[in-house]
Write a protein that holds these residues in place. Structure first.
Motif, PDB file in Angstrom:
ATOM      1  N   GLU A  14      12.702 144.581 112.969  1.00 43.90           N
ATOM      2  CA  GLU A  14      11.188 144.510 113.128  1.00 43.90           C
ATOM      3  C   GLU A  14      10.535 144.946 111.624  1.00 43.90           C
ATOM      4  OE1 GLU A  14       9.455 146.869 116.173  1.00 43.90           O
ATOM      5  OE2 GLU A  14      10.949 146.120 117.852  1.00 43.90           O
ATOM      6  N   LYS A  15       9.396 144.328 111.468  1.00 41.89           N
ATOM      7  CA  LYS A  15       8.940 144.255 110.024  1.00 41.89           C
ATOM      8  C   LYS A  15       7.348 144.090 110.472  1.00 41.89           C
ATOM      9  CE  LYS A  15       9.151 144.025 105.439  1.00 41.89           C
ATOM     10  NZ  LYS A  15       9.954 144.378 104.689  1.00 41.89           N
ATOM     11  N   THR A  16       6.379 144.996 109.649  1.00 43.20           N
ATOM     12  CA  THR A  16       4.799 144.800 109.805  1.00 43.20           C
ATOM     13  C   THR A  16       4.636 144.067 108.465  1.00 43.20           C
ATOM     14  OG1 THR A  16       4.784 146.905 111.081  1.00 43.20           O
ATOM     15  CG2 THR A  16       2.754 145.817 109.918  1.00 43.20           C
ATOM     16  N   ASP A  17       3.678 143.193 108.605  1.00 42.43           N
ATOM     17  CA  ASP A  17       3.570 142.348 107.563  1.00 42.43           C
ATOM     18  C   ASP A  17       2.462 142.765 106.746  1.00 42.43           C
ATOM     19  OD1 ASP A  17       1.248 141.219 108.646  1.00 42.43           O
ATOM     20  OD2 ASP A  17       1.737 139.368 108.586  1.00 42.43           O
ATOM     21  N   GLN A  18       1.876 142.244 105.405  1.00 46.90           N
ATOM     22  CA  GLN A  18       0.811 142.687 104.952  1.00 46.90           C
ATOM     23  C   GLN A  18      -0.668 142.593 105.401  1.00 46.90           C
ATOM     24  OE1 GLN A  18       1.017 140.374 101.067  1.00 46.90           O
ATOM     25  NE2 GLN A  18       3.075 141.364 100.644  1.00 46.90           N
ATOM     26  N   ALA A  19      -0.610 142.005 106.634  1.00 43.00           N
ATOM     27  CA  ALA A  19      -1.811 142.017 107.421  1.00 43.00           C
ATOM     28  C   ALA A  19      -1.852 142.866 108.653  1.00 43.00           C
ATOM     29  CB  ALA A  19      -1.981 140.424 107.805  1.00 43.00           C
ATOM     30  N   ASP A  20      -0.783 143.603 108.505  1.00 41.01           N
ATOM     31  CA  ASP A  20      -0.763 144.511 109.608  1.00 41.01           C
ATOM     32  C   ASP A  20      -0.309 144.104 110.954  1.00 41.01           C
ATOM     33  OD1 ASP A  20      -0.261 147.413 109.834  1.00 41.01           O
ATOM     34  OD2 ASP A  20      -1.944 147.669 110.835  1.00 41.01           O
ATOM     35  N   LYS A  22       2.974 142.898 113.679  1.00 41.96           N
ATOM     36  CA  LYS A  22       4.418 143.076 113.776  1.00 41.96           C
ATOM     37  C   LYS A  22       5.171 141.781 113.974  1.00 41.96           C
ATOM     38  CE  LYS A  22       3.744 147.649 115.053  1.00 41.96           C
ATOM     39  NZ  LYS A  22       4.533 148.740 114.666  1.00 41.96           N
ATOM     40  N   TYR A  23       6.422 141.614 113.464  1.00 45.27           N
ATOM     41  CA  TYR A  23       7.234 140.337 113.416  1.00 45.27           C
ATOM     42  C   TYR A  23       8.392 140.982 113.618  1.00 45.27           C
ATOM     43  CZ  TYR A  23       3.530 137.626 111.788  1.00 45.27           C
ATOM     44  OH  TYR A  23       2.199 137.210 111.738  1.00 45.27           O
ATOM     45  N   LEU A  24       9.505 140.161 114.299  1.00 45.10           N
ATOM     46  CA  LEU A  24      10.998 140.253 114.455  1.00 45.10           C
ATOM     47  C   LEU A  24      11.652 139.309 113.453  1.00 45.10           C
ATOM     48  CD1 LEU A  24      12.994 141.902 115.827  1.00 45.10           C
ATOM     49  CD2 LEU A  24      13.271 140.140 117.488  1.00 45.10           C
ATOM     50  N   LEU A  25      12.163 139.772 112.452  1.00 42.38           N
ATOM     51  CA  LEU A  25      12.808 139.077 111.436  1.00 42.38           C
ATOM     52  C   LEU A  25      14.270 138.644 111.777  1.00 42.38           C
ATOM     53  CD1 LEU A  25      11.413 140.367 107.980  1.00 42.38           C
ATOM     54  CD2 LEU A  25      10.466 138.873 109.632  1.00 42.38           C
ATOM     55  N   VAL A  26      14.456 137.329 112.110  1.00 44.50           N
ATOM     56  CA  VAL A  26      15.833 137.191 112.661  1.00 44.50           C
ATOM     57  C   VAL A  26      16.618 136.483 111.464  1.00 44.50           C
ATOM     58  CG1 VAL A  26      17.110 135.932 114.394  1.00 44.50           C
ATOM     59  CG2 VAL A  26      15.063 136.733 115.012  1.00 44.50           C
ATOM     60  N   THR A  27      17.630 136.998 111.205  1.00 42.93           N
ATOM     61  CA  THR A  27      18.599 136.438 110.036  1.00 42.93           C
ATOM     62  C   THR A  27      19.463 135.656 110.599  1.00 42.93           C
ATOM     63  OG1 THR A  27      18.321 138.513 108.781  1.00 42.93           O
ATOM     64  CG2 THR A  27      20.046 137.293 107.966  1.00 42.93           C
ATOM     65  N   PRO A  57       8.351 129.159 114.924  1.00 41.41           N
ATOM     66  CA  PRO A  57       8.372 130.368 114.382  1.00 41.41           C
ATOM     67  C   PRO A  57       6.938 130.768 113.943  1.00 41.41           C
ATOM     68  CG  PRO A  57       9.933 128.916 113.517  1.00 41.41           C
ATOM     69  CD  PRO A  57       9.256 128.267 114.332  1.00 41.41           C
ATOM     70  N   GLU A  58       6.893 132.234 113.718  1.00 43.90           N
ATOM     71  CA  GLU A  58       5.751 132.697 112.859  1.00 43.90           C
ATOM     72  C   GLU A  58       5.870 132.588 111.539  1.00 43.90           C
ATOM     73  OE1 GLU A  58       3.109 134.337 114.900  1.00 43.90           O
ATOM     74  OE2 GLU A  58       4.156 133.211 116.304  1.00 43.90           O
ATOM     75  N   ILE A  59       4.489 132.675 110.906  1.00 34.13           N
ATOM     76  CA  ILE A  59       4.416 132.701 109.421  1.00 34.13           C
ATOM     77  C   ILE A  59       3.696 133.877 108.812  1.00 34.13           C
ATOM     78  CG2 ILE A  59       3.709 131.462 107.406  1.00 34.13           C
ATOM     79  CD1 ILE A  59       3.626 128.871 109.124  1.00 34.13           C
ATOM     80  N   PRO A  60       4.699 135.040 108.639  1.00 34.23           N
ATOM     81  CA  PRO A  60       4.024 136.219 108.171  1.00 34.23           C
ATOM     82  C   PRO A  60       3.747 136.308 106.634  1.00 34.23           C
ATOM     83  CG  PRO A  60       6.400 136.414 108.260  1.00 34.23           C
ATOM     84  CD  PRO A  60       6.095 134.993 108.900  1.00 34.23           C
ATOM     85  N   VAL A  61       2.934 137.128 106.543  1.00 31.47           N
ATOM     86  CA  VAL A  61       2.819 137.619 104.831  1.00 31.47           C
ATOM     87  C   VAL A  61       3.685 138.769 104.566  1.00 31.47           C
ATOM     88  CG1 VAL A  61       0.861 138.118 103.348  1.00 31.47           C
ATOM     89  CG2 VAL A  61       0.339 136.780 105.346  1.00 31.47           C
ATOM     90  N   LEU A  62       4.773 138.389 103.880  1.00 27.00           N
ATOM     91  CA  LEU A  62       5.537 139.387 103.338  1.00 27.00           C
ATOM     92  C   LEU A  62       5.996 139.106 102.201  1.00 27.00           C
ATOM     93  CD1 LEU A  62       7.983 139.069 106.664  1.00 27.00           C
ATOM     94  CD2 LEU A  62       6.664 140.938 105.962  1.00 27.00           C
ATOM     95  N   ASP A  63       6.541 140.223 101.227  1.00 21.97           N
ATOM     96  CA  ASP A  63       6.984 139.880 100.178  1.00 21.97           C
ATOM     97  C   ASP A  63       8.499 139.102  99.930  1.00 21.97           C
ATOM     98  OD1 ASP A  63       5.277 141.516  98.886  1.00 21.97           O
ATOM     99  OD2 ASP A  63       6.258 143.454  99.267  1.00 21.97           O
ATOM    100  N   GLU A  64       9.200 138.892 101.167  1.00 18.98           N
ATOM    101  CA  GLU A  64      10.629 138.413 101.007  1.00 18.98           C
ATOM    102  C   GLU A  64      10.174 136.828 101.567  1.00 18.98           C
ATOM    103  OE1 GLU A  64      11.528 141.776 104.089  1.00 18.98           O
ATOM    104  OE2 GLU A  64       9.610 141.455 102.819  1.00 18.98           O
ATOM    105  N   GLU A  65      10.894 135.945 101.162  1.00 24.41           N
ATOM    106  CA  GLU A  65      10.846 134.608 101.447  1.00 24.41           C
ATOM    107  C   GLU A  65      11.333 134.215 102.671  1.00 24.41           C
ATOM    108  OE1 GLU A  65       9.167 131.810  99.912  1.00 24.41           O
ATOM    109  OE2 GLU A  65       8.163 133.580  98.682  1.00 24.41           O
ATOM    110  N   THR A  79      21.508 131.801 103.784  1.00 25.94           N
ATOM    111  CA  THR A  79      21.152 132.584 104.539  1.00 25.94           C
ATOM    112  C   THR A  79      19.634 133.200 104.453  1.00 25.94           C
ATOM    113  OG1 THR A  79      23.333 133.668 104.746  1.00 25.94           O
ATOM    114  CG2 THR A  79      21.334 134.921 105.543  1.00 25.94           C
ATOM    115  N   GLY A  80      18.737 133.324 105.408  1.00 24.02           N
ATOM    116  CA  GLY A  80      17.449 133.639 105.342  1.00 24.02           C
ATOM    117  C   GLY A  80      16.952 134.201 106.793  1.00 24.02           C
ATOM    118  N   PHE A  81      15.704 134.513 106.706  1.00 29.16           N
ATOM    119  CA  PHE A  81      15.128 134.825 108.084  1.00 29.16           C
ATOM    120  C   PHE A  81      14.052 134.019 108.602  1.00 29.16           C
ATOM    121  CE2 PHE A  81      11.939 136.913 105.267  1.00 29.16           C
ATOM    122  CZ  PHE A  81      10.697 136.279 105.904  1.00 29.16           C
ATOM    123  N   VAL A  82      14.112 134.030 109.918  1.00 33.53           N
ATOM    124  CA  VAL A  82      13.232 133.184 110.671  1.00 33.53           C
ATOM    125  C   VAL A  82      12.154 134.142 111.424  1.00 33.53           C
ATOM    126  CG1 VAL A  82      12.775 131.552 112.568  1.00 33.53           C
ATOM    127  CG2 VAL A  82      14.671 131.375 111.136  1.00 33.53           C
TER     128      VAL A  82
END
Length: 109
Positions: A14-20, A22-27, A57-65, A79-82
Motif C-alpha cells: 500500500e502506498k499514498t501518492d503525492q495527491a494523498d 491510496k493505492y496498492l502497488l503490485v510488483t 490500472p490507476e496512474i498515481p503521482v509517485l516518485d517511483e516510475e 520488473t516494475g509496479f502496476v
C-alpha cells in the motif's frame, strides 16, 4: 505462454501518492525465455473489484516510475509496479491491451 514470456506477481504494498490518494502497488516481473523480442505494457493488466468490475490500472503521482512499456529482448527481464485501487480483489494479465480474456489472474486479498 507460447511466445516464451513468463509473467509473475511478486509482491504488493500500500502506498499514498503525492495527491494523498491510496493505492496498492503490485510488483510484476516479465521474463522473456523465448527467442524473439516481446512487448510489455502496464496496461496489459486490469484490476477487478469484489463486485466483478474490471478496470485499467490507476496512474498515481509517485516518485517511483511504474512498469511503463517497452520491448524485452530474448533472455531479458523487467520488473516494475502496476498501481491498482486498494480495494482491488484481483489483478489479471491480458497479454496486450486489446485482449478480452485474461491469460492469468492473481488474488490480492
Amino acid at each position: 505462454m507460447d511466445n516464451g514470456l513468463q509473467v509473475s506477481v511478486d509482491s504488493k504494498a500500500e502506498k499514498t501518492d503525492q495527491a494523498d490518494k491510496k493505492y496498492l502497488l503490485v510488483t510484476v516481473t516479465y521474463k522473456n525465455t523465448g527467442s524473439e523480442p516481446v512487448d510489455y505494457n502496464e496496461f496489459d493488466w486490469k484490476q477487478t473489484s469484489d463486485s466483478a468490475n474490471m478496470k485499467d490500472p490507476e496512474i498515481p503521482v509517485l516518485d517511483e516510475e511504474p512498469l511503463g512499456d517497452g520491448s524485452l529482448k530474448a533472455g531479458g527481464t523487467v520488473t516494475g509496479f502496476v498501481a491498482v485501487k486498494p480495494d482491488a480483489a484481483s489483478t489479471s494479465y491480458f497479454g496486450n491491451i486489446m485482449d478480452k480474456e485474461a491469460l492469468a489472474t492473481w488474488l490480492l486479498k
